[in-house]
Design a protein around this motif. Structure first.
Motif, PDB file in Angstrom:
ATOM      1  N   ASN A 192      -4.208  33.835  33.276  1.00  0.00           N
ATOM      2  CA  ASN A 192      -3.179  34.433  34.118  1.00  0.00           C
ATOM      3  C   ASN A 192      -2.864  33.615  35.365  1.00  0.00           C
ATOM      4  O   ASN A 192      -2.259  34.123  36.310  1.00  0.00           O
ATOM      5  N   GLY A 193      -3.262  32.342  35.374  1.00  0.00           N
ATOM      6  CA  GLY A 193      -2.938  31.481  36.492  1.00  0.00           C
ATOM      7  C   GLY A 193      -3.623  31.851  37.784  1.00  0.00           C
ATOM      8  O   GLY A 193      -3.142  31.506  38.871  1.00  0.00           O
ATOM      9  N   LEU A 194      -4.781  32.526  37.693  1.00  0.00           N
ATOM     10  CA  LEU A 194      -5.476  33.018  38.879  1.00  0.00           C
ATOM     11  C   LEU A 194      -6.854  32.382  39.034  1.00  0.00           C
ATOM     12  O   LEU A 194      -7.462  31.937  38.066  1.00  0.00           O
ATOM     13  N   VAL A 195      -7.345  32.372  40.261  1.00  0.00           N
ATOM     14  CA  VAL A 195      -8.743  32.013  40.527  1.00  0.00           C
ATOM     15  C   VAL A 195      -9.548  33.284  40.271  1.00  0.00           C
ATOM     16  O   VAL A 195      -9.743  34.110  41.164  1.00  0.00           O
ATOM     17  N   ASN A 196     -10.016  33.470  39.048  1.00  0.00           N
ATOM     18  CA  ASN A 196     -10.567  34.773  38.672  1.00  0.00           C
ATOM     19  C   ASN A 196     -11.827  34.687  37.821  1.00  0.00           C
ATOM     20  O   ASN A 196     -12.167  35.640  37.121  1.00  0.00           O
ATOM     21  N   GLU A 197     -12.540  33.560  37.893  1.00  0.00           N
ATOM     22  CA  GLU A 197     -13.757  33.420  37.106  1.00  0.00           C
ATOM     23  C   GLU A 197     -14.954  33.177  38.004  1.00  0.00           C
ATOM     24  O   GLU A 197     -14.872  32.449  38.998  1.00  0.00           O
ATOM     25  N   HIS A 198     -16.079  33.805  37.659  1.00  0.00           N
ATOM     26  CA  HIS A 198     -17.357  33.569  38.342  1.00  0.00           C
ATOM     27  C   HIS A 198     -17.818  32.147  38.019  1.00  0.00           C
ATOM     28  O   HIS A 198     -17.687  31.684  36.880  1.00  0.00           O
ATOM     29  N   PHE A 199     -18.352  31.445  38.994  1.00  0.00           N
ATOM     30  CA  PHE A 199     -18.819  30.081  38.764  1.00  0.00           C
ATOM     31  C   PHE A 199     -19.784  30.017  37.583  1.00  0.00           C
ATOM     32  O   PHE A 199     -19.680  29.138  36.721  1.00  0.00           O
ATOM     33  N   GLY A 200     -20.705  30.953  37.525  1.00  0.00           N
ATOM     34  CA  GLY A 200     -21.717  30.927  36.477  1.00  0.00           C
ATOM     35  C   GLY A 200     -21.198  31.247  35.100  1.00  0.00           C
ATOM     36  O   GLY A 200     -21.858  30.967  34.097  1.00  0.00           O
ATOM     37  N   HIS A 201     -20.001  31.827  35.005  1.00  0.00           N
ATOM     38  CA  HIS A 201     -19.426  32.207  33.718  1.00  0.00           C
ATOM     39  C   HIS A 201     -18.364  31.226  33.242  1.00  0.00           C
ATOM     40  O   HIS A 201     -17.774  31.422  32.170  1.00  0.00           O
ATOM     41  N   ALA A 202     -18.098  30.189  34.008  1.00  0.00           N
ATOM     42  CA  ALA A 202     -17.023  29.243  33.674  1.00  0.00           C
ATOM     43  C   ALA A 202     -17.411  28.390  32.471  1.00  0.00           C
ATOM     44  O   ALA A 202     -18.469  27.749  32.466  1.00  0.00           O
ATOM     45  N   LYS A 203     -16.542  28.361  31.466  1.00  0.00           N
ATOM     46  CA  LYS A 203     -16.718  27.492  30.306  1.00  0.00           C
ATOM     47  C   LYS A 203     -15.978  26.169  30.486  1.00  0.00           C
ATOM     48  O   LYS A 203     -16.206  25.224  29.744  1.00  0.00           O
ATOM     49  N   GLU A 204     -15.080  26.141  31.454  1.00  0.00           N
ATOM     50  CA  GLU A 204     -14.351  24.937  31.786  1.00  0.00           C
ATOM     51  C   GLU A 204     -13.866  25.050  33.222  1.00  0.00           C
ATOM     52  O   GLU A 204     -13.817  26.147  33.798  1.00  0.00           O
ATOM     53  N   PHE A 205     -13.524  23.918  33.797  1.00  0.00           N
ATOM     54  CA  PHE A 205     -12.912  23.882  35.124  1.00  0.00           C
ATOM     55  C   PHE A 205     -11.567  23.193  35.007  1.00  0.00           C
ATOM     56  O   PHE A 205     -11.424  22.185  34.310  1.00  0.00           O
ATOM     57  N   LEU A 206     -10.572  23.738  35.697  1.00  0.00           N
ATOM     58  CA  LEU A 206      -9.256  23.132  35.777  1.00  0.00           C
ATOM     59  C   LEU A 206      -9.220  22.258  37.021  1.00  0.00           C
ATOM     60  O   LEU A 206      -9.560  22.724  38.106  1.00  0.00           O
ATOM     61  N   ILE A 207      -8.802  21.011  36.874  1.00  0.00           N
ATOM     62  CA  ILE A 207      -8.814  20.066  37.981  1.00  0.00           C
ATOM     63  C   ILE A 207      -7.402  19.902  38.525  1.00  0.00           C
ATOM     64  O   ILE A 207      -6.477  19.552  37.792  1.00  0.00           O
ATOM     65  N   TYR A 208      -7.243  20.165  39.826  1.00  0.00           N
ATOM     66  CA  TYR A 208      -5.964  20.010  40.509  1.00  0.00           C
ATOM     67  C   TYR A 208      -6.122  18.998  41.637  1.00  0.00           C
ATOM     68  O   TYR A 208      -7.200  18.847  42.208  1.00  0.00           O
ATOM     69  N   GLU A 209      -5.009  18.341  41.957  1.00  0.00           N
ATOM     70  CA  GLU A 209      -4.987  17.408  43.087  1.00  0.00           C
ATOM     71  C   GLU A 209      -3.875  17.821  44.037  1.00  0.00           C
ATOM     72  O   GLU A 209      -2.721  17.982  43.632  1.00  0.00           O
ATOM     73  N   ALA A 210      -4.234  17.996  45.319  1.00  0.00           N
ATOM     74  CA  ALA A 210      -3.263  18.347  46.345  1.00  0.00           C
ATOM     75  C   ALA A 210      -3.065  17.159  47.270  1.00  0.00           C
ATOM     76  O   ALA A 210      -4.025  16.466  47.629  1.00  0.00           O
ATOM     77  N   SER A 211      -1.813  16.905  47.639  1.00  0.00           N
ATOM     78  CA  SER A 211      -1.487  15.821  48.562  1.00  0.00           C
ATOM     79  C   SER A 211      -0.238  16.217  49.321  1.00  0.00           C
ATOM     80  O   SER A 211       0.319  17.307  49.118  1.00  0.00           O
ATOM     81  N   GLN A 212       0.236  15.327  50.190  1.00  0.00           N
ATOM     82  CA  GLN A 212       1.463  15.610  50.921  1.00  0.00           C
ATOM     83  C   GLN A 212       2.676  15.695  49.993  1.00  0.00           C
ATOM     84  O   GLN A 212       3.698  16.249  50.355  1.00  0.00           O
ATOM     85  N   GLN A 213       2.570  15.136  48.794  1.00  0.00           N
ATOM     86  CA  GLN A 213       3.668  15.195  47.837  1.00  0.00           C
ATOM     87  C   GLN A 213       3.688  16.504  47.048  1.00  0.00           C
ATOM     88  O   GLN A 213       4.668  16.820  46.394  1.00  0.00           O
ATOM     89  N   GLY A 214       2.594  17.244  47.070  1.00  0.00           N
ATOM     90  CA  GLY A 214       2.551  18.499  46.346  1.00  0.00           C
ATOM     91  C   GLY A 214       1.246  18.672  45.590  1.00  0.00           C
ATOM     92  O   GLY A 214       0.242  18.024  45.886  1.00  0.00           O
ATOM     93  N   ILE A 215       1.258  19.544  44.603  1.00  0.00           N
ATOM     94  CA  ILE A 215       0.070  19.865  43.820  1.00  0.00           C
ATOM     95  C   ILE A 215       0.357  19.502  42.371  1.00  0.00           C
ATOM     96  O   ILE A 215       1.420  19.816  41.842  1.00  0.00           O
ATOM     97  N   ARG A 216      -0.605  18.853  41.732  1.00  0.00           N
ATOM     98  CA  ARG A 216      -0.426  18.544  40.308  1.00  0.00           C
ATOM     99  C   ARG A 216      -1.709  18.834  39.553  1.00  0.00           C
ATOM    100  O   ARG A 216      -2.812  18.669  40.072  1.00  0.00           O
ATOM    101  N   PHE A 217      -1.534  19.305  38.330  1.00  0.00           N
ATOM    102  CA  PHE A 217      -2.662  19.560  37.440  1.00  0.00           C
ATOM    103  C   PHE A 217      -3.114  18.235  36.842  1.00  0.00           C
ATOM    104  O   PHE A 217      -2.297  17.449  36.363  1.00  0.00           O
ATOM    105  N   ILE A 218      -4.412  17.964  36.877  1.00  0.00           N
ATOM    106  CA  ILE A 218      -4.955  16.699  36.397  1.00  0.00           C
ATOM    107  C   ILE A 218      -5.512  16.827  34.985  1.00  0.00           C
ATOM    108  O   ILE A 218      -5.151  16.079  34.079  1.00  0.00           O
ATOM    109  N   SER A 219      -6.414  17.795  34.783  1.00  0.00           N
ATOM    110  CA  SER A 219      -7.065  17.910  33.478  1.00  0.00           C
ATOM    111  C   SER A 219      -7.912  19.170  33.451  1.00  0.00           C
ATOM    112  O   SER A 219      -8.045  19.877  34.461  1.00  0.00           O
TER     113      SER A 219
END
Length: 501
Positions: free
Chosen positions: A384-411
């Motif tokens: 649902n596009g939310l920060v809604n998972e407990h660290f200990g229950h995460a099966k994967e992490f979504l990697i984002y990069e923020a900069s002055q140009q904006g936010i982009r999804f990495i992997s």
């Protein structure tokens, strides 16, 4: 608002995305023509934004293949491997239709039915098109897509259009036959087995011709390319240029899977897999010329659910014998779900480049101050596009990069569960160390909750845990944390400058 289904024969103005910041998420959705936005709004493979909300289903009705790839070994009765070409149950078209109706009834977020194997759908045309024709008759609200190696594609473009298949994925690993000879040992073409560079040349010609024909008919095309270190890694930059010029919508560069236990030629001969850094670097290089897909999970040929999850075990043929289907009610629930998602996206719409505003501590930057640098963050989310998972229950992490140009999804990065129960939670130092290494290039870990022990370990390793943005939209949370860190950095620079003065 429910976005209408479009006829795939409608001419479409392809997007012009030539900058590195362009991706398949929010920024892509913002600049696309309305006709294409409607086609990808609820397709999780064609929109990074959609994959947070919507699900897909692959029906395993295509066992035969007309080429052999050194990275492929198809398995038809396998529940343990998560990779393309693997299925637990091979289905007849009739069984597939029954399964689609049951899944679509149980999962209102499912919007797409695809045929992706375990062989090649167009090497099994009767089974593939019979399945989709029957599904269309009983579930007219679903989108259709298929994946192909492209060898038989030109022959079946008209059938693809006739069956209202609006999205096609072609696996194109090279445009040079000499490179292709190292990837494809043979193809089966015009009733003959052809080998070497001659085989690769035929395959490449068919792929390119098929791509052009699909684009001419207004069908969205995603190109998959397997990154094979030492064979096609540098060459994929040329592939990106060519498929972009021919009108492909997305380019998905996926890492080679070459584990010996899978029994593939590459796995048994020691061909190494690419590192995450190699994959990210190549994606960035190719993004100069082509819109990149970065949220692929390299799904099984019978995958069910959102990307990153597999609910296939819930819908075995044995279980379907006792399943009651009310598809009219299911369509109504799916429509309501899509309306809710559209409302949520409208409410939380974030344009990072427009909204991410640098709030300076001083009117003028300090003399000699370095420009704000990008910051990578790992996000634990279960959808649902939310920060809604407990660290200990995460099966994967979504990697984002923020900069002055904006936010982009990495992997996305798969991980073992840190917490598997009350008795073991917090005891798995090895798993925690592996997670820390996995996220070594990140500075912040965003999650809904996190225990004291992992918090302390992450902090000691230079990773700042943050659970202050639980249940917030991911991009808004990443943006807020970036601004907070930017202000703190500027404040520290200002304080130092005052002391020096």
């Amino acid at each position: 608002m429910v976005l209408p289904m479009l006829n795939p024969t409608t001419p479409i103005q392809q997007s012009d995305c030539t900058t590195q910041s362009c991706g398949s998420g929010t920024e892509q959705m913002n600049h696309l023509p309305e006709a294409i936005r409607q086609k990808i709004f609820d397709h999780p493979c064609y929109s990074e934004q959609a994959h947070h909300f919507f699900a897909r289903m692959h029906v395993a009705v295509a066992p035969a293949c007309n080429i052999q790839c050194h990275y492929c070994n198809r398995k038809y009765n396998c529940a343990n491997e998560s990779r393309p070409g693997v299925v637990s149950e091979l289905l007849t078209p009739e069984q597939a239709v029954k399964k689609v109706l049951a899944v679509a009834t149980a999962i209102p977020e499912m919007t797409v039915v695809g045929v992706a194997g375990p062989g090649d759908p167009l090497a099994n045309p009767q089974r593939t098109f019979s399945t989709l024709r029957q599904v269309a008759e009983q579930a007219p609200d679903l989108k259709f897509c298929l994946s192909t190696n492209g060898l038989a594609l030109p022959q079946y473009v008209d059938e693809i259009v006739r069956h209202n298949i609006g999205h096609v994925t072609i696996t194109i690993n090279c445009i040079d036959p000499t490179i292709g000879a190292h990837i494809y040992p043979w193809i089966f073409w015009q009733h003959k087995r052809i080998r070497g560079a001659a085989a690769a040349a035929i395959l490449i010609e068919q792929q390119q011709r098929g791509l052009e024909m699909l684009v001419e008919r207004g069908i969205l095309v995603k190109v998959n390319s397997v990154l094979i270190p030492g064979i096609n890694d540098e060459h994929l930059k040329s592939v990106a240029q060519v498929v972009k010029a021919k009108g492909a919508f997305l380019h998905n560069i996926i890492p080679l899977i070459a584990q010996p236990e899978h029994g593939t030629y590459y796995g048994l001969t020691g061909q190494r897999e690419p590192t995450p850094e190699e994959l990210t670097t190549l994606q960035a290089d190719c993004a100069v010329n082509m819109t990149m897909m970065r949220h692929c999970r390299q799904c099984r040929a019978d995958a069910i659910g959102r990307l990153g999850e597999d609910r296939g075990a819930e819908f075995s043929l044995e279980r379907l014998e006792t399943t009651t289907v009310d598809y009219a009610a299911a369509m109504s629930r799916r429509q309501a779900f899509q309306q809710a998602v559209a409302k949520q996206l409208t409410h939380h719409q974030v344009s990072p480049a427009a909204k991410l505003q640098f709030i300076p501590i001083r009117q003028k930057p300090l003399a000699g101050s370095p420009p704000p640098r990008p910051i990578r963050m790992a996000v634990a989310s279960k959808g649902n596009g939310l920060v809604n998972e407990h660290f200990g229950h995460a099966k994967e992490f979504l990697i984002y990069e923020a900069s002055q140009q904006g936010i982009r999804f990495i992997s996305h990065r798969h991980t073992e569960l840190y917490c598997v129960g009350n008795d073991t939670c917090g005891d798995k130092e090895v798993v925690l160390e592996n997670i820390i290494q996995l996220l070594a290039d990140c500075e912040v870990v965003l999650c809904a909750r996190i225990g004291f022990e992992p918090w302390r370990a992450l902090e000691s390793a230079g990773l700042l845990p943050n659970n202050e943005h639980a249940l917030e939209p991911i991009e808004a949370a990443v943006m807020a944390v970036y601004q907070e860190r930017l202000k703190a950095t500027q404040l520290a620079q200002f304080t130092t400058g005052c002391k020096i003065a």
